[in-house]
Design a protein around this motif. Structure first.
Motif, PDB file in Angstrom:
ATOM      1  N   ASN C  39      -6.587  -9.799 -44.627  1.00 51.05           N
ATOM      2  CA  ASN C  39      -7.649 -10.664 -45.141  1.00 51.05           C
ATOM      3  C   ASN C  39      -7.505 -10.760 -46.651  1.00 51.05           C
ATOM      4  O   ASN C  39      -7.362  -9.756 -47.336  1.00 51.05           O
ATOM      5  CB  ASN C  39      -9.025 -10.086 -44.824  1.00 51.05           C
ATOM      6  N   GLN C  86      -9.303 -23.118 -41.067  1.00 53.48           N
ATOM      7  CA  GLN C  86      -9.928 -21.892 -40.585  1.00 53.48           C
ATOM      8  C   GLN C  86     -11.391 -22.134 -40.226  1.00 53.48           C
ATOM      9  O   GLN C  86     -11.855 -21.731 -39.177  1.00 53.48           O
ATOM     10  CB  GLN C  86      -9.811 -20.845 -41.689  1.00 53.48           C
ATOM     11  N   GLU C 167      -5.762 -19.609 -38.551  1.00 52.74           N
ATOM     12  CA  GLU C 167      -6.559 -18.723 -37.689  1.00 52.74           C
ATOM     13  C   GLU C 167      -7.266 -19.476 -36.577  1.00 52.74           C
ATOM     14  O   GLU C 167      -8.486 -19.405 -36.451  1.00 52.74           O
ATOM     15  CB  GLU C 167      -7.587 -17.961 -38.517  1.00 52.74           C
ATOM     16  N   GLY C 432     -11.928 -12.371 -36.750  1.00 49.60           N
ATOM     17  CA  GLY C 432     -11.300 -12.890 -37.967  1.00 49.60           C
ATOM     18  C   GLY C 432     -10.782 -11.829 -38.915  1.00 49.60           C
ATOM     19  O   GLY C 432     -10.365 -12.142 -40.020  1.00 49.60           O
TER      20      GLY C 432
HETATM   21 MG   LIG Z   1     -10.630 -15.012 -42.367  1.00 45.08          MG
END
Ligand SMILES: [Mg+2]
Ligand SMILES: Nc1ncnc2c1ncn2[C@@H]1O[C@H](COP(=O)(O)OP(=O)(O)OP(=O)(O)O)[C@@H](O)[C@H]1O
Ligand SMILES: Nc1ncnc2c1ncn2[C@@H]1O[C@H](COP(=O)(O)OP(=O)(O)OP(=O)(O)O)[C@@H](O)[C@H]1O
Ligand SMILES: [Mg+2]
Lengths: 348, 317, 512, 350
Positions: C39, C86, C167, C432
């Protein structure tokens, strides 16, 4: 990047300077002498004890309506209804001032409280409609302004007087007027209300910054879902926020009813205290201290404007233009920041 | 009943027309995500320009004067509104602040110039205002003709037609789809290759044009001159109409008509037998109370365009 | 060469941070190329540069060998680059069709949008790639999976040859993920090239040809997926070894903490979504709720936490009835809640981290006394949490908004766990997040269990459910339809249960 | 305050910017100033009229603006007191406050500054150094009612008031009394707009009245009256034969009524504030300032008159009728009512 604190100070100062420069340009184009114009403005606002007194007097209700709107803004609500809340607050204060017979230490606080309560109640309506039914507070507050205007007029005519347009003067025990303050300011109408206004600003600061009430109110303003998740009562907070905002505006009415005029007259239109309060709040970045400064700036400019036609032959509206431009510059602080940052970089 | 309608509807129409026009401007602006409390100021500008142009050129232009006046008011107000666009779109200003400034600025400029040019706080009355007319053919329709097509300002029809045009533009054309997308989710629009700033500029300028039109129509159908008190609150009522009408052009039109209708009823109330004994103050506040009741009762929650009021700053979340 | 896209030595700075530092990525024609990193490593930033949303400070982009200057998304579109972001870039009140054509609408001669043509074109593309959508549905009414297909259609509608997926699987259910994999394969077959960002190494192993790894804004290198394994990928990206299977002791369940009896809950549209659900949860165990999204999980959680009212049935906590109590009451009786949507429910993004840390406790001592806040106590507590839970933030005064998703999540978990509630509801706690963060959070959940807390874990990730839970309750159509032990089941079996098979006979809701 | 609408022939504006004309005034000259209400010196109404009076007086005495006489404009109620005080400190001998809105402030100022003379127009204050100047609007309105009653074909008249207040009630009562004195069967529709500057409201009311058969409307409603004129002219434009009229107020609103070759202004009830101001100024010069008194200017004092500019509409017959009633008022045969109570007893006595 320069510190944020510096910016919060620099932006309004630069804006005011730019507004004044723009005003000078307009004066010059219209064939007036800007120096004459601004010296008239200065004399009109701070020329002597009298005008200073009047400037302070004029600023007091601006502080309060500014606080009213700023408070609502801080909690995610837009209170265009300060105008109406001022009127009902004014009426309530005068009403208590006229009808109750009590020693000053009871009468005056009671009259002030009545104004706050009336303003609060007036704001309760849009508050509860927003909280329970999701009705947009902007429309309801606009409508409540007109309702306040017509009903206060009617009450003055039918209840407080018999068909007259101005009520009697309130009892001395409910008056904010101060002979002492008047005597040192050549009989200006400055009154103790300014202390109430400053105190109210302190209260707003305290509620918003220091208490759980403020914490909840801001939280609800930012994110209702998270607030509900955190166990806050969203409806209650919306209503509370409007009511507190209304109370500030109601107090602005008390400034006029108990301080400046000591009575209330039937009016054909709005006092504009509420609408100007929007500008004051925004100039003050919706903070208590900012509102106080903005109100004084506003008060001084408006008070000084009176001297411009006589002192320099310039229509008072020029001051409105200058104020509007200052607001623009503050609003566009992004560009001012950008310029300042540029400046700093070049300097290095 | 028909008689009441005959007197209520034409008056409601002339009262509503400036509100409809201005509210349409508000719809465009807010649909694109720019809050516009400056509607009041835009109306002031329009009224000022409409009157000044009319006074100056009525000798030259004759019967065309009012039409050209509102056109000029429209164009110049549109240019004036660029200030709001620059501040709120390019400079990321708080749109509420900028709108408040627009209101103060317009009134300041209008009255300042009136004093400069005419040497007094208000202008003379115009010689060439709009007048009502009967619409040929349509006004001969029994009953309906007399209610809807007799003694009507063409500008009232213009307002209603423009509301439909606005609806068409917003809901049927690519331009409208893009404009609404920009107001709902500017970043999505941006990634789809739509120039967010440009759309918002156009929308604000449209609101300037329509606000100017509304103001000048008010001046040339109702007020006849310009002073500091020509426009007092109509812009805020138009803003209320935008929200009341749920940011939809036809909704805003409906809301503006509702205001006109309620005002007209409150005036006519005193000559309706049933309402004759109602104290006047209740009739006076009736339009405003009715609005609140309508909102609370059956209009209820209205959701603003999602991105309304938020400056779009590229590359931020 | 055969590269369709080359991003060479890209550098992108944000105030105070270098998000991309000399990163190179080269995409071959017809490959699926993974982009992997923790991340905040700079993946989205890099792709936004490619898509023209950001301008790089340095470096060069080549499309089919030709140097290009992509200054806005329009140019990217023209170059055949499409991006599925995303966070979806969809206009919620619009229909599927409107969203797809937005910006390049077909018109009739009159200037009106040609809805029929748009619909036909969309139909054609969606048939070709197997992207099923309802062209007239509003975005706000369709599932996340379908929203994603709309995003893909958007790029294809504009003739994209290169697709960037940022993602895409973080928000999908396993079924939807499988569908997406299929879609990607069929896109490749049609000659498209794909860059895929994902934190799920399994997915990379499954569909990708090559993988570029970045760490803290710097390029680490590109590997052929066939020549590597998940462990290697993980350590490349984190810079140390990562354990996928969290170590845990056998559970020792004690007294019952949560009892749910015949619970019925309606959703926002007044449709029953929880239909007479029964569940029991004991101290010292983690119960995972497995289920396909939309089977009433959210409504169940909201009912327990008091955010939504139950129509009928009973919820008891430590034998005390908490049915339809206010969220505050529920929290105070010992429930902690890590909400599924951290931005909507979990945080006040405009409050500082410190203020967010006391979101549930601000009104209590020592954070306030007689309604007056004690900021020292608040920030001391925040300091403690960010240290204990490794929340990476410049300071406790930083706005929550400025933190990365993983760090926001850690702050929420820290807040909820630190209150030491008897029942902790963790909804999608690792959505995530990168593998390092996931490992950390799983460890924390198990620690709490070992302290004797009851934990209810809701997740669409079967991996997570299997790894962390002591007991798995399968939720289907508003009811718990099976209660199994992870050791005694398999992903296949769970998948079947979640799809509604093996339901009691005669149930009208059995598999269609 | 009830201003009229605006019209051409402005006399106030031109001298705003030349305050340095050097007419050396003699030492013992008196100086006079006025504070306007929100209307301003160009309101086509009593502010303007008062200012014209002061100017006329100044010219007579070879003074110039800022040098012997001046005004201070108020943008809002909050400006009244600062304006008054400023003029006091500029050592003007006599300060007029125009409009009942200034009552409280003049009262206060008179108490605070006993060495300055004050005068209020349109209301009453009590102080030994302050003079109250009011007008017998009811008398003029009575005559307006007479004119209207003689003009109407439908026997329906309208009255549009600004804000319901004792001052405007004088107009209302006088008008009704006058009309009913001519013909007791006449109906009069009375409506208050509750504002002095909402033309839209004025237009709505006028539209309603005219469509209900009213053919003469008397307005005492300032800018609201703009809407009344607007509506009347619109009707006239569409139907030149339609007989509808407006009666103006305060100033002669003849200009406002012009529409093509027609004019809808039947007459106006003119309030000669200028006459009153000049009278008072002369008393001051003569050293006879009537401090503490209340002067009422009516028909007899030339403070009130009925305009006869529109000779087409304001026919000889009407003029004669008006004169006849004016005589009766002057010699005391008719006592015109000023309040609704007085009106009631007046009507009963008819
Ligand atoms: Mg993220
Ligand atoms: N708009 C922005 N303003 C300031 N800094 C930003 C911005 N966007 C990203 N950053 C910084 O750039 C870094 C990289 O962010 P980016 O979104 O590219 O990460 P990522 O690899 O996509 O992370 P994730 O896996 O969570 O999606 C972050 O650490 C952040 O601090
Ligand atoms: N307004 C902002 N100000 C400063 N930095 C920001 C801002 N918005 C985003 N960022 C930076 O962008 C980075 C990525 O943000 P993002 O929300 O994509 O994080 P994330 O880990 O991808 O979370 P998620 O995927 O759950 O949303 C963050 O690390 C943050 O520092
Ligand atoms: Mg990312």
């Amino acid at each position: 990047m320069p510190s944020n604190r510096l910016f919060t100070l620099l932006v309004p100062v630069v804006s005011v300077v730019m507004g004044l420069i723009a005003g000078a340009i307009i004066m010059h184009i219209s064939g007036f002498n800007p120096i004459d114009g601004y010296s008239a403005l200065w004399t009109g606002a701070f020329g002597d004890a009298y005008t200073i007194g009047e400037t302070i007097r004029r600023s007091a209700p601006y502080i309060l309506t500014g606080l009213s709107i700023a408070f609502a803004f801080r909690t995610g609500l837009f209170n265009i209804g300060a105008e109406g809340q001022v009127l009902v607050g004014w009426l309530a204060a005068v009403w208590v001032g006229l009808t109750i017979d009590a020693p000053m230490y009871i009468h005056l606080p009671l009259a002030i409280l009545a104004a706050a309560v009336a303003g609060g109640l007036w704001a309760f309506v849009p508050g509860i409609l927003k909280a329970k039914l999701g009705v947009h507070e902007v429309i309801v507050t606009i409508m409540m302004n007109y309702i306040a205007l017509f009903t206060t007029n009617e009450i003055i005519r039918k209840v407080l007087t018999s068909g007259q347009t101005t009520t009697d003067t309130i009892a001395g025990s409910a008056s904010l007027a101060s002979e002492w303050m008047q005597s040192i300011t050549f009989y200006s109408r400055v009154h103790y209300g300014i202390l109430i206004a400053l105190f109210a600003a302190a209260i707003m600061w305290f509620i918003i910054q220091r208490t759980t009430i403020g914490y909840e109110l801001k939280s609800v303003g930012f994110n209702q879902h998270a607030s509900r998740y955190a166990g806050m009562n969203v409806s209650k907070n919306i209503i509370l926020s409007m009511v507190i905002a209304g109370m500030f505006a109601g107090l602005a009415g008390a400034m006029e009813g108990l301080g400046t005029y000591g009575n209330m007259s039937v009016t054909a239109g709005f006092s504009n205290l509420g609408f100007d309060g929007i500008a004051v709040a925004l100039l003050g970045a919706n903070t208590a201290i900012g509102v106080v400064f903005a109100a004084f700036l506003f008060g001084a400019l408006k008070e000084g404007a009176g001297e411009m036609p006589t002192g320099a032959g310039i229509p008072t509206e020029l001051v409105d233009i200058i104020i509007a431009l200052i607001i623009f510059f503050v609003a566009s602080s992004y560009i001012i920041r950008w310029v300042i940052v540029r400046f700093k970089k070049e300097g290095k | 009943m028909i008689e009441i309608l005959q007197s209520v509807i034409p008056t409601a129409l002339f009262y509503s027309a400036p509100l409809i026009l201005t509210a349409l401007g508000g719809v465009f602006s807010e649909r694109s995500g720019v809050v516009n409390i400056g509607l009041e100021g835009l109306m002031v500008m329009g009224a000022f320009l409409g009157i000044v142009f009319n006074l100056t050129f009525s000798d030259v232009l004759g019967a065309w004067t009012p039409w050209i006046s509102i056109l000029v008011a429209m164009v110049v107000s549109a240019i004036f509104s660029i200030i709001h666009a620059v501040a709120s779109v390019s400079f990321h200003a708080s749109q509420v602040v900028s709108g408040v400034a627009i209101n103060m600025l317009a009134l300041g400029i209008g009255v300042y110039l009136t004093k400069q040019w005419y040497g007094k706080g208000q202008t003379d009355m115009v010689d060439q205002p709009f007048y009502t007319t009967n619409i040929p053919l349509l006004s001969d329709i029994p009953v309906l003709g007399s209610i809807f097509f007799q003694g009507i300002y063409i500008t009232s029809y213009l307002a209603i037609i423009l509301a439909f045009v606005a609806w068409f533009v917003l809901y049927k054309t690519p331009f409208g789809l893009r404009l609404r997308a920009v107001g709902e989710h500017p970043m999505a629009a941006d990634t789809n290759g739509i120039n967010v700033s440009r759309m918002r500029y156009i929308a604000v300028i449209l609101s300037g044009a329509l606000g100017g039109l509304g103001g000048s129509v008010f001046a040339l159908t109702i007020a006849s001159n310009f002073s500091h008190s020509t426009i007092v609150g109509q812009g805020f009522m138009a803003l209320a109409a935008v929200i009341f009408g749920k940011w939809h052009p036809l909704g805003a039109m409906g809301a503006a008509l509702f205001f006109g209708f309620a005002q007209s009823l409150s005036v006519i109330g005193s000559s309706i037998p049933l309402l004759q004994d109602v104290p006047q103050v209740f009739l006076l506040i009736a339009p405003y109370v009715l609005t609140i009741l309508a909102l609370a009762g059956f209009i209820g929650r209205a959701d603003a365009p999602r991105a309304n009021g938020e400056p779009y700053i590229k590359g931020s979340r | 060469m055969e590269y369709v896209i080359e991003m060479l030595n890209i550098r992108k700075e944000f105030p105070g941070i270098v998000a991309n530092d000399n990163i190179t990525i080269q995409l071959k024609q017809g490959e699926i190329h993974a982009l992997l990193g923790e991340n905040g490593a700079g993946k989205s930033t890099l792709m936004n540069v490619l898509f023209g949303l950001y301008q790089p400070e340095q470096g060069e982009i080549r499309v089919k060998g030709k140097k290009v200057n992509i200054t806005n998304p329009n140019i990217a579109n023209d170059l055949g680059i499409g991006m599925v972001h995303q966070h979806f870039m969809l206009v919620e009140p619009f229909t599927v069709t409107q969203n797809i054509v937005l910006g390049s609408e077909p018109t009739k001669k009159t200037g009106v949008i040609n809805v029929e043509k748009a619909r036909k074109d969309i139909q054609e593309i969606s048939d070709r790639y197997g992207l099923k959508v309802d062209p007239d549905a509003k975005i706000s009414d369709i599932s996340v999976g379908m929203q994603q297909r709309v995003e893909i259609l958007k790029t294809l509608y504009r003739g994209a040859e290169v697709l960037i997926f940022d993602e895409p699987t973080a928000v999908l259910t396993p079924q939807e993920i499988n569908e997406l994999m299929e879609i990607m394969r069929s896109l490749i077959k049609e000659g498209k090239s794909i860059i895929l960002i994902t934190h799920k190494l399994k997915e990379i192993m499954e569909v990708c040809d090559r993988c570029t790894v970045i760490r803290k804004g710097k390029g680490i290198g590109t590997v052929n997926v066939a020549e590597t394994n998940t462990n290697e990928l993980a350590s490349l990206m984190v810079g140390r070894e990562v354990h996928f299977k969290t170590e845990k002791k056998q559970a020792e369940p004690k007294e019952t903490v949560l009892t749910i009896e015949n619970l019925v809950v309606k959703d926002a549209r007044k449709v029953d979504l929880v239909k007479g659900l029964n569940l029991e949860l004991r101290a010292g165990e983690i119960v995972g709720i497995a289920g396909v999204d939309g089977n009433g999980q959210s409504e169940l959680i909201e009912a327990i936490t008091g955010l939504r009212s139950a129509v009928s049935g009973k919820i008891k906590l430590n034998n005390k009835n908490i049915t339809n109590k206010s969220p505050r009451k529920v929290t105070e009786s010992g429930v902690g809640h890590i909400p599924q949507d951290r931005h909507r429910f979990g945080l006040v993004l405009d409050y500082s981290i410190g203020e967010n840390i006391v979101l549930q406790t601000y009104y209590k001592k020592p954070y306030s006394k007689a309604k007056v806040l004690n900021y020292k106590a608040i920030y001391d507590q925040a300091q403690k949490i960010i240290k204990e839970y490794d929340v990476r933030t410049p300071s406790v005064y930083t706005k929550a908004r400025a933190l990365s998703g993983g760090n926001q999540q850690k702050a929420i978990i820290g807040r909820e766990v630190d209150r030491s509630p008897d029942l902790l509801i963790a909804a999608q706690p690792t959505r995530g997040l990168d593998v390092g963060a996931i490992e950390f959070i799983h460890k924390k959940l198990i620690e709490e269990r070992d302290k004797g807390k009851a934990i209810l874990l809701i997740s669409f990730e079967l991996d997570e459910i299997m790894n962390v839970s002591d007991r798995i309750a399968v939720m289907f159509d508003g009811k718990i339809v099976a209660d199994v032990k992870p050791e005694e089941t398999s992903e296949q079996e769970l998948g079947l249960l979640m799809a509604g098979s093996q339901v009691k006979e005669g149930d009208p809701n059995a598999i269609q | 305050a009830c201003g009229g609408g605006s019209s051409e022939g402005d006399t106030a504006g031109s001298d705003d910017n030349n305050d340095n004309a050097d007419n050396a005034a003699s030492d013992e000259d008196y100086s006079i100033a006025m504070v306007t209400d929100q209307g301003g010196v160009d309101d086509k109404s009593f502010n303007q009229s008062a200012w014209e009076g002061i100017q006329a007086w100044g010219e007579e005495n070879d003074l110039s603006k800022g040098n012997g006489f001046d005004y201070a404009q108020s943008a809002s109620q909050a400006d009244f007191m600062p304006n008054i005080t400023r003029l006091v400190r500029d050592e003007y001998n006599l300060i007029f406050g125009t409009g009942f809105l200034l009552k409280e402030d003049i009262q206060k100022a008179a108490e605070q500054f006993p060495d300055t003379y004050f005068a209020i127009v349109d209301d009453i204050v009590e102080a030994p150094n302050a003079l109250s100047v009011t007008f017998k609007e009811h008398e003029g309105s009575f005559l307006a009612g007479v004119a209207a009653a003689n003009k109407t074909k439908t026997n329906k008249l309208g009255f549009v008031g600004g804000i319901d207040s004792p001052l405007i009630t004088k107009f209302e009562a006088g008008f009704i009394a006058g009309a009913k004195s001519v013909n007791p069967d006449i109906e009069i529709d009375v409506q208050y707009a509750e504002t002095f500057d909402d033309a839209a409201k004025g237009k709505l009311i006028a539209s309603n009245m005219y469509s209900n058969g009213v053919d003469v409307i008397y307005h005492a409603s300032g800018g609201t009256g703009n809407g009344v004129f607007n509506q009347a002219k619109d009707i006239k434009q569409n139907d030149a034969d339609r007989e509808i009229w407006v009666i103006g107020v305060d100033a002669d609103q003849h200009e406002e009524g012009k529409i093509g070759d027609h004019n809808v202004t039947l007459t106006s009830m003119v309030k000669r504030v200028d006459v009153a101001v000049q009278d008072v100024a002369k008393m001051l010069q003569a050293g006879e300032f009537p401090g503490g008194e209340h002067l009422e200017f009516g028909i007899e004092e030339d403070g009130i008159s009925i305009a006869d500019t529109n000779t087409d509409a304001f026919t000889e017959d009407i003029k004669n009728a008006v004169n006849e009633w004016q005589e009766k008022i002057l010699n005391g045969d008719v006592e015109t009512p000023q309040t609704r109570e007085e009106l009631e007893s007046f009507l009963e006595a008819l």
